[in-house]
Write a protein that holds these residues in place. Sequence first.
Motif, short mmCIF file in Angstrom:
data_model
loop_
_atom_site.label_atom_id
_atom_site.label_comp_id
_atom_site.label_asym_id
_atom_site.label_seq_id
_atom_site.Cartn_x
_atom_site.Cartn_y
_atom_site.Cartn_z
N ARG A 69 17.55 -4.47 -1.78
CA ARG A 69 16.61 -3.59 -2.25
C ARG A 69 16.98 -2.88 -3.48
O ARG A 69 15.75 -2.69 -4.38
CB ARG A 69 16.39 -2.46 -0.95
N CYS A 70 18.16 -2.33 -3.61
CA CYS A 70 18.45 -1.48 -4.80
C CYS A 70 18.39 -2.69 -6.03
O CYS A 70 17.87 -2.12 -7.02
CB CYS A 70 19.91 -1.10 -4.58
N LEU A 71 18.89 -3.73 -5.95
CA LEU A 71 19.01 -4.81 -6.92
C LEU A 71 17.49 -4.76 -7.62
O LEU A 71 17.15 -4.91 -8.57
CB LEU A 71 19.53 -6.05 -6.57
N LEU A 72 16.62 -5.28 -6.46
CA LEU A 72 15.04 -5.45 -6.84
C LEU A 72 14.44 -4.53 -7.28
O LEU A 72 13.68 -4.74 -8.43
CB LEU A 72 14.38 -6.27 -5.81
N MET A 73 14.93 -3.12 -7.00
CA MET A 73 14.28 -1.91 -7.67
C MET A 73 14.72 -1.66 -8.88
O MET A 73 14.27 -0.63 -9.64
CB MET A 73 14.33 -0.67 -6.62
N GLY A 74 16.00 -2.18 -9.46
CA GLY A 74 16.87 -1.67 -10.47
C GLY A 74 17.48 -0.29 -10.11
O GLY A 74 17.60 0.45 -11.23
N HIS A 75 17.80 -0.03 -8.92
CA HIS A 75 18.62 1.32 -8.62
C HIS A 75 19.85 1.18 -8.51
O HIS A 75 20.37 0.01 -8.17
CB HIS A 75 18.06 1.87 -7.27
N THR A 76 20.83 2.19 -8.80
CA THR A 76 21.95 2.14 -8.47
C THR A 76 22.44 2.16 -7.02
O THR A 76 21.70 2.54 -6.31
CB THR A 76 22.72 3.11 -9.23
N THR A 77 23.56 1.63 -6.94
CA THR A 77 24.15 1.89 -5.22
C THR A 77 25.29 2.19 -5.14
O THR A 77 26.07 2.03 -5.93
CB THR A 77 23.83 0.32 -4.61
N THR B 298 17.05 -6.07 -28.71
CA THR B 298 17.46 -5.39 -29.90
C THR B 298 16.79 -4.40 -30.37
O THR B 298 17.39 -3.33 -30.93
CB THR B 298 17.92 -6.35 -30.91
N ASP B 299 15.76 -4.11 -30.09
CA ASP B 299 14.74 -3.03 -30.52
C ASP B 299 14.05 -2.29 -29.25
O ASP B 299 13.04 -1.63 -29.64
CB ASP B 299 13.85 -3.50 -31.49
N ARG B 300 14.69 -2.44 -28.10
CA ARG B 300 13.97 -1.69 -27.10
C ARG B 300 15.08 -1.54 -25.92
O ARG B 300 15.57 -2.37 -25.47
CB ARG B 300 12.64 -2.19 -26.40
N GLU B 301 15.40 -0.13 -25.59
CA GLU B 301 16.32 -0.16 -24.54
C GLU B 301 15.56 0.16 -23.30
O GLU B 301 14.62 0.05 -23.08
CB GLU B 301 17.07 0.98 -24.74
N ILE B 302 16.11 -0.07 -22.14
CA ILE B 302 15.72 -0.03 -20.71
C ILE B 302 16.16 1.24 -20.07
O ILE B 302 17.21 1.92 -20.59
CB ILE B 302 15.65 -1.19 -19.84
N LYS B 303 15.64 1.73 -19.03
CA LYS B 303 15.87 3.00 -18.27
C LYS B 303 17.40 3.29 -18.20
O LYS B 303 18.25 4.04 -18.31
CB LYS B 303 15.08 3.39 -17.24
N THR B 304 18.05 2.39 -17.37
CA THR B 304 19.41 2.29 -16.90
C THR B 304 20.03 1.07 -17.01
O THR B 304 19.39 0.05 -16.97
CB THR B 304 19.45 3.08 -15.56
N ARG B 305 21.31 0.75 -16.96
CA ARG B 305 22.07 -0.26 -16.68
C ARG B 305 21.61 -1.16 -15.40
O ARG B 305 21.49 -2.31 -15.59
CB ARG B 305 23.50 -0.25 -16.91
N SER B 306 21.40 -0.30 -14.43
CA SER B 306 21.00 -1.02 -13.13
C SER B 306 19.69 -1.66 -13.18
O SER B 306 19.28 -2.50 -12.33
CB SER B 306 21.20 0.09 -12.08
N SER B 307 18.70 -1.22 -14.21
CA SER B 307 17.37 -1.71 -14.36
C SER B 307 17.61 -3.40 -14.86
O SER B 307 16.53 -3.87 -14.82
CB SER B 307 16.64 -0.92 -15.32
N ILE B 308 18.73 -3.67 -15.30
CA ILE B 308 18.55 -5.07 -15.45
C ILE B 308 18.61 -5.93 -14.47
O ILE B 308 19.74 -5.91 -13.61
CB ILE B 308 20.05 -5.34 -16.51
N ARG B 309 17.75 -6.66 -14.05
CA ARG B 309 17.59 -7.54 -12.92
C ARG B 309 16.68 -8.68 -13.13
O ARG B 309 15.80 -8.88 -13.94
CB ARG B 309 17.28 -6.62 -11.87
#
Length: 463
Positions: A422-430, A340-351
Amino acid sequence: MRGEDRFLQKRGQRWHYVRRVPARFSQLDSRGQIRISLDTSRIEVARARRDAMATADEDYWASLSISMLNGDIAGDARLRQALERRYRSACERAAAHGFAYRPLGSLVQEETPVEELVNRLETIARGLGSSPKPEGEARVEALLGGATPPPVTVTQAFEIYCDEIALGDLLSKSESQKKLWKKIKFRAISYFVELVGDKAMTDITRDDALQFYNWWADRLKPSKSKGKRKGANTANRDLGNLRLLYRAYFTHIGEEDRPNPFRNLSFKEQAVAKVAAFENAFVREKILAPGMFDAINEEARLIIFALVETGCRPSEIANLLPEHIHLDAPVPYISIQPTTDREIKTRSSIRDIPLVGVSLEAMKRAPNGFPKYRDKPDNLSAFLMSAFRTRKLLPSSQHRIYSFRHAFEKRMQEAGLDYGLRCLLMGHTTSRPEYGDGGSLDYRRAELLKITHPFSHDLFPPV
């Protein structure tokens, strides 16, 4: 009426805005009881227009209170506040009659539809006979753009941008994220003000923008003393932030079409040196050598080891909360997710990342995360870089703490792990269509065990 229908009265089929002028303003506002048709039979529309009209009156009375203090407006700050209230009142009053406020020059110079001009004039005419003089004058000013916008300076516009315009962008950021966001944007503001002065936003010209552009051009030339150049990417970011502030501010006050003096000013982007990956042998023989980090604090040491087998960004590890660390699960793992008080870089970073090898052992010793470095990315980065330099653990100028992340990706690639995993574990979009959940934690762990570094348990004291 009370509550949500306060100041509303219905006469026939039409709703009216009705209220008395407060007694303390009766000598300056001769309207007595205010009664204005809201030109609608729909209660929802009437409430919205009532709100705008009430705000306009309250701002008008607030500006009168300033003049009552000393008999006149005192000082530039108070003058600006009075002008702000008057301008805002005109905007609100225009909205109450179903129009957007537009400055007189905009109405005259631009191709305003004739029908709109006629409607504005008819709305004014309808109120001339029934409204007291102050209300009639205020209506003319609101619908024909007679209120002068307050002279808001560049630094004041930046405060408005942070407090009002970009408020939504800041709500989910942590304190350190807000600080960094403002710091980067304010750098451009401070440079511009130092160069051309803290000018009113309405007074900024194309020549001012070109002066700033040329100032940056000089900074990009090789230095005679050091032979180094400032980065074009940094210059473009400053130009972009000034361009954004100008556009956002004037859109905010209803002047979306004002030409932007910073338009089309940029430099050719520079290629950024890629961060180098740590080689496998270097990690095993140097970084994972027992005793290498015994002299630093435990949280920093455990963060280093947690980075090795997760591929996380340092801030992602440092900001783990206890509820993100799942050591008792059948497959131990960590969850990278916003709070609630901190965002992460991108949606794909959620993992979710399984814990293996030295990273699993490190997290067993930090079940509550790393409070010393939580939301302090600059402190963590500076400390770790210093620790690595002191121990000669940066083989080249392209090596950083991020080299762990690049090494993790390289190991997965060379071991033939699935591209999507690999993309999932790195938090990259694919670019692949998204099917399923990326595989079970059992599957992910089995794949990561193919690339896990061996390590000595002498790295850790007994749990």
